[in-house]
Structure formats: C-alpha cells, structure tokens
Design an enzyme around this catalytic site. Sequence first.
Site, PDB file in Angstrom:
ATOM      1  N   HIS A 103       0.839   4.277  -2.734  1.00  0.00           N
ATOM      2  CA  HIS A 103       0.607   5.673  -2.366  1.00  0.00           C
ATOM      3  C   HIS A 103       1.795   6.552  -2.750  1.00  0.00           C
ATOM      4  CE1 HIS A 103      -2.920   5.342   0.690  1.00  0.00           C
ATOM      5  NE2 HIS A 103      -3.040   4.451  -0.290  1.00  0.00           N
ATOM      6  N   ASP A 104       2.996   5.997  -2.702  1.00  0.00           N
ATOM      7  CA  ASP A 104       4.170   6.754  -3.125  1.00  0.00           C
ATOM      8  C   ASP A 104       4.111   7.054  -4.612  1.00  0.00           C
ATOM      9  OD1 ASP A 104       6.755   7.958  -2.933  1.00  0.00           O
ATOM     10  OD2 ASP A 104       7.663   6.090  -3.659  1.00  0.00           O
TER      11      ASP A 104
ATOM     12  N   HIS B  26      -6.048  -5.700  -2.627  1.00  0.00           N
ATOM     13  CA  HIS B  26      -6.918  -5.731  -1.453  1.00  0.00           C
ATOM     14  C   HIS B  26      -7.211  -7.154  -0.990  1.00  0.00           C
ATOM     15  CE1 HIS B  26      -8.664  -1.395  -2.110  1.00  0.00           C
ATOM     16  NE2 HIS B  26      -7.385  -1.412  -1.775  1.00  0.00           N
ATOM     17  N   THR B  27      -6.623  -8.133  -1.658  1.00  0.00           N
ATOM     18  CA  THR B  27      -6.751  -9.506  -1.184  1.00  0.00           C
ATOM     19  C   THR B  27      -5.969  -9.732   0.107  1.00  0.00           C
ATOM     20  OG1 THR B  27      -6.584 -11.842  -1.827  1.00  0.00           O
ATOM     21  CG2 THR B  27      -4.766 -10.417  -2.487  1.00  0.00           C
TER      22      THR B  27
ATOM     23  N   VAL C 289       1.796   9.871  -6.134  1.00  0.00           N
ATOM     24  CA  VAL C 289       2.064  11.287  -5.846  1.00  0.00           C
ATOM     25  C   VAL C 289       3.494  11.606  -6.278  1.00  0.00           C
ATOM     26  CG1 VAL C 289       2.078  13.090  -4.093  1.00  0.00           C
ATOM     27  CG2 VAL C 289       0.515  11.154  -3.862  1.00  0.00           C
TER      28      VAL C 289
ATOM     29  N   ASN D 175      -2.913   8.807   4.038  1.00  0.00           N
ATOM     30  CA  ASN D 175      -1.651   8.219   4.513  1.00  0.00           C
ATOM     31  C   ASN D 175      -1.542   8.113   6.028  1.00  0.00           C
ATOM     32  OD1 ASN D 175      -0.661   7.869   1.906  1.00  0.00           O
ATOM     33  ND2 ASN D 175       0.255   9.913   1.844  1.00  0.00           N
TER      34      ASN D 175
ATOM     35  N   ASP E  66     -10.185  -9.125   2.862  1.00  0.00           N
ATOM     36  CA  ASP E  66     -10.597 -10.382   2.234  1.00  0.00           C
ATOM     37  C   ASP E  66     -10.853 -11.382   3.357  1.00  0.00           C
ATOM     38  OD1 ASP E  66     -10.967 -12.637   0.737  1.00  0.00           O
ATOM     39  OD2 ASP E  66      -8.974 -12.666  -0.176  1.00  0.00           O
TER      40      ASP E  66
ATOM     41  N   PRO F 299      -6.448   7.827  -5.007  1.00  0.00           N
ATOM     42  CA  PRO F 299      -7.882   7.530  -5.129  1.00  0.00           C
ATOM     43  C   PRO F 299      -8.522   7.267  -3.764  1.00  0.00           C
ATOM     44  CG  PRO F 299      -6.617   6.313  -6.772  1.00  0.00           C
ATOM     45  CD  PRO F 299      -5.623   6.936  -5.830  1.00  0.00           C
TER      46      PRO F 299
ATOM     47  N   SER G  46      -9.048 -14.961   4.385  1.00  0.00           N
ATOM     48  CA  SER G  46      -7.739 -15.203   3.759  1.00  0.00           C
ATOM     49  C   SER G  46      -6.981 -13.901   3.536  1.00  0.00           C
ATOM     50  CB  SER G  46      -7.895 -15.956   2.431  1.00  0.00           C
ATOM     51  OG  SER G  46      -8.598 -15.181   1.474  1.00  0.00           O
TER      52      SER G  46
ATOM     53  N   SER H 190       8.752   9.962  -1.794  1.00  0.00           N
ATOM     54  CA  SER H 190       8.294  11.173  -1.106  1.00  0.00           C
ATOM     55  C   SER H 190       7.309  10.866   0.016  1.00  0.00           C
ATOM     56  CB  SER H 190       7.677  12.160  -2.100  1.00  0.00           C
ATOM     57  OG  SER H 190       6.633  11.558  -2.847  1.00  0.00           O
TER      58      SER H 190
ATOM     59  N   ARG I 111       0.829  -1.201   0.000  1.00  0.00           N
ATOM     60  CA  ARG I 111       0.000   0.000   0.000  1.00  0.00           C
ATOM     61  C   ARG I 111       0.867   1.257   0.000  1.00  0.00           C
ATOM     62  NH1 ARG I 111      -3.282   2.517   4.828  1.00  0.00           N
ATOM     63  NH2 ARG I 111      -4.710   3.898   3.700  1.00  0.00           N
TER      64      ARG I 111
ATOM     65  N   ASP J 187       9.051   8.089  -5.985  1.00  0.00           N
ATOM     66  CA  ASP J 187      10.269   8.835  -5.618  1.00  0.00           C
ATOM     67  C   ASP J 187      10.536   8.823  -4.114  1.00  0.00           C
ATOM     68  OD1 ASP J 187       8.218  10.457  -4.725  1.00  0.00           O
ATOM     69  OD2 ASP J 187       9.061  12.324  -5.527  1.00  0.00           O
TER      70      ASP J 187
END
Length: 323
Positions: A62-63, A188-189, A66, A90, A241, A158, A244, A72, A58, A70
């Site tokens: 997220h890096d 997201h599993t 944006v 975040n 999930d 998003p 599992s 950041s 994740r 890099d």
Amino acid sequence: MSFRGPTILLFVGFLGCVHAQLKLGFYDSSCPRAEKAILEFVEEHIPNAPTVAASLLRMHFHDCFVRGCDGSVLINSTSANQAEKAATPNQTLRGFDFIDRLKSAVEEECPGIVSCADILALAARDAVGVIGGPFWRVPTGRRDGSISNSSEALSEIPAPTSNLSSLKTAFANKGLNDADLVLLSGAHTIGVAHCESFSDRLYNFTGTGDQDPSLDGFYAANLKKNKCRDATDETSLVEMDPGSFRTFDVGYYRNLLKRRGLFESDAALTTEAAAKAAIVNLVDSPPQTFFAGFAMSMEKMGSIGVQTGSSGEIRRNCAVINS
C-alpha cells in the site's frame, strides 16, 4: 509459466534503473548494523505474532502504490490533512506500532540515518522470511516522503472489487506487468480479510440480494454459515488461504482454480486464459518457482517511485513529518 520469459527480461532491464537510485548495503558505512538490527528485531517478535508478517507485506504494498515506496502510509493525519491511513483501503492496516518500535531500535544504533521507507521494506522482507516465505533483495537508500493524502490512497490502491482490466491498468501505472500482477497477488496466501471487503459477493452482488455466480457455491455457503453471517458484518475475519493462511505456499492459487478466491480481484485473475495458465503453471511447479517469481516482482515493486539522494527526508518519527 507463460509470462516467465518476458518477466525475467523486463526484470533484468529494470534492475539497471533500480540500482541507479538504490543499492544493496546502502548503510554499510553510515549505519553498519542497520539491516542486522532490523532482522534481529523481526526474528525476535514475528514468531510470537506470525500474522504480522502479512500485515507488514500489505503495508509495504500500500505504501509503494501511493507516491512510491516513501513511507507515506506511516504518516498520521492532522487537523489540516487526512493522511493515507484514513483512506478506506488503509483503515484495516495493522503493524504501525511494530514499525514504530523498529524505528526506535534503529535510532538507538544510529540516529537520523535510516529512513522509515527502508525500515518498512526490510521488515516486510524479513518477516516473510521468518514464516518460511521467499527471500528477496532489498536495495536501500529510500528517503521518506512528506506528503500523505487519503484521496490519493483511495484512487491508487487497487480495490478488492477490481476486474482484471482495472488491475492491469493499476499495475502498469506503477511499472509492473501482467506477470507481476499474478505473482504479487500470491501474497494473499497469508493473512486475513474483513467480511465487509467481500460481503457483496455473498449477499448483494448486483444490488438485488444475489450471490456472485463465479464464487464456488459450497464455499460461499460455508462463509455465510460460519464466517460472515450477515451482510452488515464489519468485524469478522476470514482466512485468505483457508487451512494455511500462516504458510507461504501456492494454496492461494489452488483456491483460485476452485473458484474460492475471496475478493472479486482474486477471481478476476482466472478470467483471462493467459493469466489462468500462469496460475496453473505455478500450482503444477515446485514451490521454488513461485518463490523465485515473487521475489523478483517484490524487488521490482519495492523500487517504485523512490526518493533518493537529497529528495525527501529521514523522518525522526515515522508517523510525523519532520518540523
């Protein structure tokens, strides 16, 4: 999968651009043991804390969304700047200490050579592999950015309340197509979510104290009874999930087809015939189909907006811009 042909064609074309900036084995001469040291550290520690694999995956996502991949997202806020870490998307990220410890281990091998951005990209891949997930290639040579702004993170990442149109736009803005959206959502599993990120679907969907009708009623009732017992719960965690959440498999997609995706952004994937057909194909295919597609999309995502060559810097401390 209805998207498979275009995905592969676009991916092959994209690789030419990727390899013009990054390359496999970038550190073979400057720090020969860099990738091995990262893998060894991950193999030693992830089995004791397998949920960190989802956290690193994740964080990498997220890096990259944006300012590109890099590093950041790793930068701390200062009195003069609210960094990406401070943005709402975040604030629930975990694993920063893991990356800091990894950086220290790599610095012992070769000081000032390996970027934090590359360490994060490699660690996310290796951690997923340790828990039995797919392997993907990680061309290296990323350099670290020196700008980290919370407002950019808020606008670029998003939201869990996104509909399909806004998801497609967010991904297209990063050079990712509809197939990448379906495949990367499969992350997201693994992992967990905080109740506050989806509680409106249970308690106040349209602002009138109602429940999201697109969410399976039995599943929603179970969440209310056993997980998110009221609309103000900000601490409880729910498996993305169920059953599992530590296993990289197609269980997430099966849940979507049962209307049991936690986020509105998960449920959104089934609101279009083509995307839903792609999900059905993943569920009906051998696990290797999902693994292969996910691997291709991850390599593509890992090359978004990278800084290479003389751009950026090699941060000595991943949380602090070099002075």
